[in-house]
Design a protein around this motif. Sequence first.
Motif, PDB file in Angstrom:
ATOM      1  N   TYR A  61     -35.398   8.531  38.144  1.00  0.00           N
ATOM      2  CA  TYR A  61     -35.451   9.319  39.367  1.00  0.00           C
ATOM      3  C   TYR A  61     -36.780  10.030  39.572  1.00  0.00           C
ATOM      4  O   TYR A  61     -37.017  10.588  40.635  1.00  0.00           O
ATOM      5  CB  TYR A  61     -34.304  10.330  39.397  1.00  0.00           C
ATOM      6  CG  TYR A  61     -32.966   9.661  39.367  1.00  0.00           C
ATOM      7  CD1 TYR A  61     -32.478   9.002  40.492  1.00  0.00           C
ATOM      8  CD2 TYR A  61     -32.194   9.656  38.210  1.00  0.00           C
ATOM      9  CE1 TYR A  61     -31.251   8.351  40.471  1.00  0.00           C
ATOM     10  CE2 TYR A  61     -30.963   9.016  38.177  1.00  0.00           C
ATOM     11  CZ  TYR A  61     -30.508   8.371  39.307  1.00  0.00           C
ATOM     12  OH  TYR A  61     -29.291   7.738  39.282  1.00  0.00           O
ATOM     13  N   ASN A  62     -37.645  10.062  38.557  1.00  0.00           N
ATOM     14  CA  ASN A  62     -38.961  10.669  38.718  1.00  0.00           C
ATOM     15  C   ASN A  62     -39.896   9.700  39.431  1.00  0.00           C
ATOM     16  O   ASN A  62     -39.926   8.516  39.118  1.00  0.00           O
ATOM     17  CB  ASN A  62     -39.576  11.042  37.367  1.00  0.00           C
ATOM     18  CG  ASN A  62     -38.834  12.166  36.700  1.00  0.00           C
ATOM     19  OD1 ASN A  62     -38.129  11.953  35.726  1.00  0.00           O
ATOM     20  ND2 ASN A  62     -38.988  13.361  37.222  1.00  0.00           N
ATOM     21  N   SER A  63     -40.658  10.237  40.355  1.00  0.00           N
ATOM     22  CA  SER A  63     -41.607   9.403  41.096  1.00  0.00           C
ATOM     23  C   SER A  63     -42.964   9.386  40.387  1.00  0.00           C
ATOM     24  O   SER A  63     -43.241  10.247  39.542  1.00  0.00           O
ATOM     25  CB  SER A  63     -41.787   9.951  42.516  1.00  0.00           C
ATOM     26  OG  SER A  63     -42.415  11.224  42.458  1.00  0.00           O
ATOM     27  N   GLU A  64     -43.779   8.426  40.758  1.00  0.00           N
ATOM     28  CA  GLU A  64     -45.126   8.361  40.198  1.00  0.00           C
ATOM     29  C   GLU A  64     -45.923   9.607  40.578  1.00  0.00           C
ATOM     30  O   GLU A  64     -46.744  10.082  39.789  1.00  0.00           O
ATOM     31  CB  GLU A  64     -45.848   7.107  40.681  1.00  0.00           C
ATOM     32  CG  GLU A  64     -45.349   5.850  39.995  1.00  0.00           C
ATOM     33  CD  GLU A  64     -46.170   4.623  40.370  1.00  0.00           C
ATOM     34  OE1 GLU A  64     -47.409   4.747  40.502  1.00  0.00           O
ATOM     35  OE2 GLU A  64     -45.561   3.566  40.529  1.00  0.00           O
ATOM     36  N   SER A  65     -45.682  10.143  41.755  1.00  0.00           N
ATOM     37  CA  SER A  65     -46.414  11.349  42.173  1.00  0.00           C
ATOM     38  C   SER A  65     -46.025  12.549  41.302  1.00  0.00           C
ATOM     39  O   SER A  65     -46.864  13.419  41.045  1.00  0.00           O
ATOM     40  CB  SER A  65     -46.191  11.647  43.653  1.00  0.00           C
ATOM     41  OG  SER A  65     -44.846  11.964  43.914  1.00  0.00           O
TER      42      SER A  65
END
Length: 77
Positions: A61-65
């Motif tokens: 659920y963590n984004s690259e940003s």
Amino acid sequence: LVDGVKQNQSTQLRSALDERSRSGIVNLACRDPESVAQRLLKHGIVVSVRGGGLRISPHFYNSESEIDKLLAELKAL
């Protein structure tokens, strides 16, 4: 995350990178991990202190940003 940590001279990767031992949890050494964790929390980044280092547990659920934001904060140490 691992590649970014490797490029940061103020942190040292402590996690195993061997495929048989590797996990999604990243542990890194830094100076005064308790204060670093508190500083990150003030920026909305949740990590924990384990084994004298920072424990980072990125997830699907963590984004690259979000990872980029964490790396930028760690670079600012």
